[in-house]
Design a protein around this motif. Structure first.
Motif, PDB file in Angstrom:
ATOM      1  N   ALA A  37      26.103  -3.890 -26.440  1.00  0.00           N
ATOM      2  CA  ALA A  37      26.256  -2.580 -25.796  1.00  0.00           C
ATOM      3  C   ALA A  37      26.600  -2.748 -24.318  1.00  0.00           C
ATOM      4  CB  ALA A  37      24.975  -1.772 -25.978  1.00  0.00           C
ATOM      5  N   THR A  38      27.734  -3.417 -24.059  1.00  0.00           N
ATOM      6  CA  THR A  38      28.146  -3.728 -22.686  1.00  0.00           C
ATOM      7  C   THR A  38      29.160  -2.713 -22.160  1.00  0.00           C
ATOM      8  OG1 THR A  38      30.048  -5.011 -23.378  1.00  0.00           O
ATOM      9  CG2 THR A  38      27.928  -6.168 -23.311  1.00  0.00           C
ATOM     10  N   ASP A  39      29.587  -2.921 -20.904  1.00  0.00           N
ATOM     11  CA  ASP A  39      30.636  -2.072 -20.346  1.00  0.00           C
ATOM     12  C   ASP A  39      31.969  -2.292 -21.040  1.00  0.00           C
ATOM     13  OD1 ASP A  39      29.274  -0.583 -18.425  1.00  0.00           O
ATOM     14  OD2 ASP A  39      29.166  -2.339 -17.139  1.00  0.00           O
ATOM     15  N   PHE A  40      32.192  -3.523 -21.532  1.00  0.00           N
ATOM     16  CA  PHE A  40      33.404  -3.764 -22.308  1.00  0.00           C
ATOM     17  C   PHE A  40      33.347  -2.942 -23.594  1.00  0.00           C
ATOM     18  CE2 PHE A  40      35.968  -7.018 -20.266  1.00  0.00           C
ATOM     19  CZ  PHE A  40      35.134  -7.392 -19.227  1.00  0.00           C
ATOM     20  N   SER A  42      35.828   4.074 -26.533  1.00  0.00           N
ATOM     21  CA  SER A  42      36.704   5.205 -26.192  1.00  0.00           C
ATOM     22  C   SER A  42      38.106   4.998 -26.751  1.00  0.00           C
ATOM     23  CB  SER A  42      36.786   5.387 -24.673  1.00  0.00           C
ATOM     24  OG  SER A  42      35.498   5.574 -24.141  1.00  0.00           O
ATOM     25  N   LEU A  53      40.364   6.988 -30.044  1.00  0.00           N
ATOM     26  CA  LEU A  53      41.741   7.506 -30.011  1.00  0.00           C
ATOM     27  C   LEU A  53      42.509   7.085 -31.270  1.00  0.00           C
ATOM     28  CD1 LEU A  53      43.095   6.916 -26.378  1.00  0.00           C
ATOM     29  CD2 LEU A  53      42.212   9.030 -27.376  1.00  0.00           C
ATOM     30  N   ARG A  68      18.871  -4.470 -28.084  1.00  0.00           N
ATOM     31  CA  ARG A  68      18.096  -4.031 -26.922  1.00  0.00           C
ATOM     32  C   ARG A  68      18.120  -2.503 -26.804  1.00  0.00           C
ATOM     33  NH1 ARG A  68      21.634  -7.468 -22.895  1.00  0.00           N
ATOM     34  NH2 ARG A  68      23.145  -6.348 -24.169  1.00  0.00           N
ATOM     35  N   VAL A  96      17.180  -0.436 -24.624  1.00  0.00           N
ATOM     36  CA  VAL A  96      17.557   0.208 -23.357  1.00  0.00           C
ATOM     37  C   VAL A  96      19.070   0.253 -23.165  1.00  0.00           C
ATOM     38  CG1 VAL A  96      15.409  -0.217 -22.132  1.00  0.00           C
ATOM     39  CG2 VAL A  96      17.183  -1.974 -22.106  1.00  0.00           C
ATOM     40  N   PHE A  97      19.802  -0.609 -23.877  1.00  0.00           N
ATOM     41  CA  PHE A  97      21.263  -0.615 -23.724  1.00  0.00           C
ATOM     42  C   PHE A  97      21.956   0.212 -24.798  1.00  0.00           C
ATOM     43  CE2 PHE A  97      20.085  -4.764 -21.787  1.00  0.00           C
ATOM     44  CZ  PHE A  97      20.339  -4.364 -20.489  1.00  0.00           C
ATOM     45  N   ARG A 131      24.701   6.086 -23.024  1.00  0.00           N
ATOM     46  CA  ARG A 131      25.665   5.105 -22.547  1.00  0.00           C
ATOM     47  C   ARG A 131      26.942   5.100 -23.390  1.00  0.00           C
ATOM     48  NH1 ARG A 131      25.006   0.592 -19.788  1.00  0.00           N
ATOM     49  NH2 ARG A 131      25.548  -0.765 -21.504  1.00  0.00           N
ATOM     50  N   GLU A 149      38.856  -1.825 -19.675  1.00  0.00           N
ATOM     51  CA  GLU A 149      39.839  -0.959 -20.341  1.00  0.00           C
ATOM     52  C   GLU A 149      41.047  -1.762 -20.810  1.00  0.00           C
ATOM     53  OE1 GLU A 149      38.355  -0.276 -17.414  1.00  0.00           O
ATOM     54  OE2 GLU A 149      36.992   1.271 -18.181  1.00  0.00           O
ATOM     55  N   GLU A 150      41.524  -2.667 -19.965  1.00  0.00           N
ATOM     56  CA  GLU A 150      42.653  -3.515 -20.367  1.00  0.00           C
ATOM     57  C   GLU A 150      42.253  -4.416 -21.527  1.00  0.00           C
ATOM     58  OE1 GLU A 150      44.780  -3.834 -15.940  1.00  0.00           O
ATOM     59  OE2 GLU A 150      43.659  -5.532 -16.749  1.00  0.00           O
ATOM     60  N   ILE A 210      42.442  -2.542 -24.755  1.00  0.00           N
ATOM     61  CA  ILE A 210      43.820  -2.454 -25.267  1.00  0.00           C
ATOM     62  C   ILE A 210      44.221  -3.779 -25.913  1.00  0.00           C
ATOM     63  CG2 ILE A 210      46.265  -2.120 -24.650  1.00  0.00           C
ATOM     64  CD1 ILE A 210      44.695   0.449 -24.325  1.00  0.00           C
ATOM     65  N   PHE A 257      17.931  -3.619 -17.083  1.00  0.00           N
ATOM     66  CA  PHE A 257      18.179  -2.209 -17.326  1.00  0.00           C
ATOM     67  C   PHE A 257      17.636  -1.350 -16.197  1.00  0.00           C
ATOM     68  CE2 PHE A 257      17.039   1.973 -18.932  1.00  0.00           C
ATOM     69  CZ  PHE A 257      18.307   2.405 -19.295  1.00  0.00           C
ATOM     70  N   LEU A 313      42.683   6.451 -20.043  1.00  0.00           N
ATOM     71  CA  LEU A 313      41.596   5.465 -20.173  1.00  0.00           C
ATOM     72  C   LEU A 313      41.820   4.279 -19.238  1.00  0.00           C
ATOM     73  CD1 LEU A 313      40.859   5.050 -24.008  1.00  0.00           C
ATOM     74  CD2 LEU A 313      39.587   6.376 -22.326  1.00  0.00           C
ATOM     75  N   LEU A 314      43.096   3.923 -19.017  1.00  0.00           N
ATOM     76  CA  LEU A 314      43.419   2.789 -18.141  1.00  0.00           C
ATOM     77  C   LEU A 314      43.433   3.185 -16.670  1.00  0.00           C
ATOM     78  CD1 LEU A 314      46.229   0.913 -20.110  1.00  0.00           C
ATOM     79  CD2 LEU A 314      43.927   0.098 -19.613  1.00  0.00           C
ATOM     80  N   ILE A 352      50.707  -3.805 -19.704  1.00  0.00           N
ATOM     81  CA  ILE A 352      49.742  -4.739 -19.110  1.00  0.00           C
ATOM     82  C   ILE A 352      50.323  -6.153 -19.086  1.00  0.00           C
ATOM     83  CG2 ILE A 352      47.448  -5.793 -19.366  1.00  0.00           C
ATOM     84  CD1 ILE A 352      46.599  -3.173 -20.851  1.00  0.00           C
TER      85      ILE A 352
END
Lengths: 346, 346
Positions: free
Chosen positions: A188-191, A197, A201, A212, A214-215, A220, A315-316, A319, B85, B201-202, B326
């Motif tokens: 559950a990371t930012d990646f 998202s 699409l 975990r 909390v993640f 989030r 984001e890249e 893709i 966290f 998104l990008l 990209i």
């Protein structure tokens, strides 16, 4: 879609005959895909629409005619560029529809289709839209098939590919209902957030899984369909996957990803990719070999995940991953289309 | 970001000294990028945050100290996995910050930076974060530069690449403020709709342009930053583009795209791609040659647009286009990373 099936199932149960409208083909860059689009009950009640525009009036009249004559028809509605906006087609063009009268006698297994769709079971319906057997049906699910055998074969092959459209020299329209393919993100990371998202699409049913609590939170991952707190390997052992399922392992931590990959690489999923530096990758392969996976099983793993786009942000990277997922399913080269000579579409 | 700059500009104008906090580096998979993050006025007022968590307390105390001592400091805050966290870091790790006291004497051109950012002018600020000249600045825009010449050089090179981060053996932190790059879609089609959503998104500033008022509407493109009704070639002649600008020509119609490409291929944009079948592509090249474009100009055109992913839906095509955008900017291969041996990130 479900709106039309739900309403027509109720009419069917009540013994109300209705005319069912399928969009079978669209020329030009149209705002809708082929499939069941609209229905008109003998009482005059309407559900759904073909184009969101003034074609509806003509289609409605045709439906009443079909109910009166009890005769299926194929019709083409032409739309000039000037009228295109009015009927909701973006570039003008033609729209082919097939309209059939439905009741217990003509379509005895209609509710089998509705039930399968409502249960999320893959199902294909083949309907003859031209020629002597116009109006004949075949219905195919994973477990059962009804109908004339050539028609069943056509439906089965379209179901396997998950596609809807004309087949059999354009005499047969096959409509495939499948639940959206699953994409499961572990970690559950930012990646993961960016990947969720972008995957939405593309129409995936997206699950995020992380051990975990909390993640792995809905806050989030507001775009995810499901957020699951569980050990990745344990979740993978228990959840339902198929050949269209995509697994993206972004945990970055051998503690989680080696036990997970042991399960994943022996499952029937269509794609397994794992994020990580080249050093992480080498270490991961060594651990998987140690854990007893065969070379063939390890060869299924796409690691480091993604196409080489020089991606750096989450984001890249999303893709790059989805580009690999699409290309992998079609055996495409990843090269610029400008440098290749094959077909553009799959 | 702007929130902090806006607040600090007001303090600066009013003669209120403040401590400015820059996140200069983050280890681990962190929830924020380097850059100006937070400020504390001599009055105790705070704007912004470093991590959204309990680091803030320690950073706040440090800011008051910096204001009292009038001495810049670099600090590292360590975060254990268990605390991760709580402080909003997704994987634990360390976060490096630089805190400087700002007033008219120490940072005489601070408002030049704020004004450039507010006007959307690209600007880079280099700050010495370690060593004898700690706290020294250089400010570089396209038109002007102030500061010690080696520092100006570092800032200029980071500005050219549009990147923010440590440089000069980690003694200098360069923060680059650039407006988001533009992505302009010509042709208000369904393919455009999917491309707009994915490009947002990008982080692109996305414009949709089409000559047909019924198609180029805000309703049809709710995610776009701008929807413009104009002849594509005329819009292209008048609008501001730069080397980061991406042009995607989805018009599918030589009447619009040949005049547009005549302008586009002679502009300084970074990427020009055009959708179409291979037949459309051949026809397009012939028309462009006829129109007098040189081979070099025509060679800039990526047509058919996108990487070969076997894409078929508008959404898949959007991924194929953005993957090419990209990769083109980084000269990357488009091959699966699993089959290449070069760096993963650019």
């Amino acid at each position: 879609l479900h709106e039309v099936l739900d309403a027509t199932a109720a009419w069917y149960r009540q013994g109300v005959p209705f005319a069912l409208v399928h969009v079978v083909r669209v020329f030009g860059s149209a705002p809708r895909l082929p499939g069941v689009a609209m229905a008109v009950a003998a009482s005059g009640e309407v559900v759904g629409s073909v184009s969101g525009g003034c074609i509806e009036g003509a289609v409605y009249e045709e439906c009443l005619q079909v109910l009166e004559n009890q005769q299926s028809v194929s019709r083409t509605y032409g739309v000039t560029d000037d009228d295109a906006f009015a009927v909701g087609l973006t570039c003008g063009g033609d729209i082919d529809v097939f309209i059939e009268p439905v009741d217990h006698e003509r379509h005895p297994r209609f509710l089998d289709v509705v039930t399968a769709v409502q249960d999320g079971e893959p199902v294909a319906v083949a309907t003859v839209v031209r020629g002597d057997s116009i109006g004949a049906h075949a219905i195919v699910t994973a477990a059962a098939a009804t109908g004339e055998s050539a028609l069943v074969d056509v439906a089965r092959s379209m179901l396997r590919r998950g596609t809807t459209g004309l087949a059999g020299g354009d005499d047969v329209f096959v409509e495939t209902f499948t639940a959206p393919a699953r994409l499961i993100v572990f970690g559950a990371t930012d990646f993961a957030r960016a990947l969720v998202s972008a995957a939405k699409l593309l129409g995936y049913h997206v699950t995020v899984c992380d051990a975990r609590p909390v993640f792995a939170t809905r806050t989030r991952f507001p775009d995810a369909d499901e957020v699951v707190v569980d050990q990745p390997y344990r979740y993978m052992e228990g959840t339902k996957v198929d050949s269209r399922t995509v697994l993206c392992v972004l945990t970055h931590d051998p503690k989680f990803d080696v036990p997970l990959l042991q399960v994943a690489l022996r499952s029937p999923v269509g794609y397994v990719g794992a994020l990580g530096s080249r050093r992480t990758h080498d270490d991961r392969l060594a651990r998987l070999r140690e854990a007893g996976l065969s070379d063939d099983e390890i060869a299924r793993l796409r690691s480091p995940i993604g196409l080489d786009l020089g991606a750096s942000t989450p984001e890249e990277t999303a893709i790059s991953i989805l580009a690999e997922v699409i290309a992998a399913g079609r055996d495409a080269s990843g090269q610029p289309l400008a440098n290749t000579s094959g077909p553009i579409h799959s």
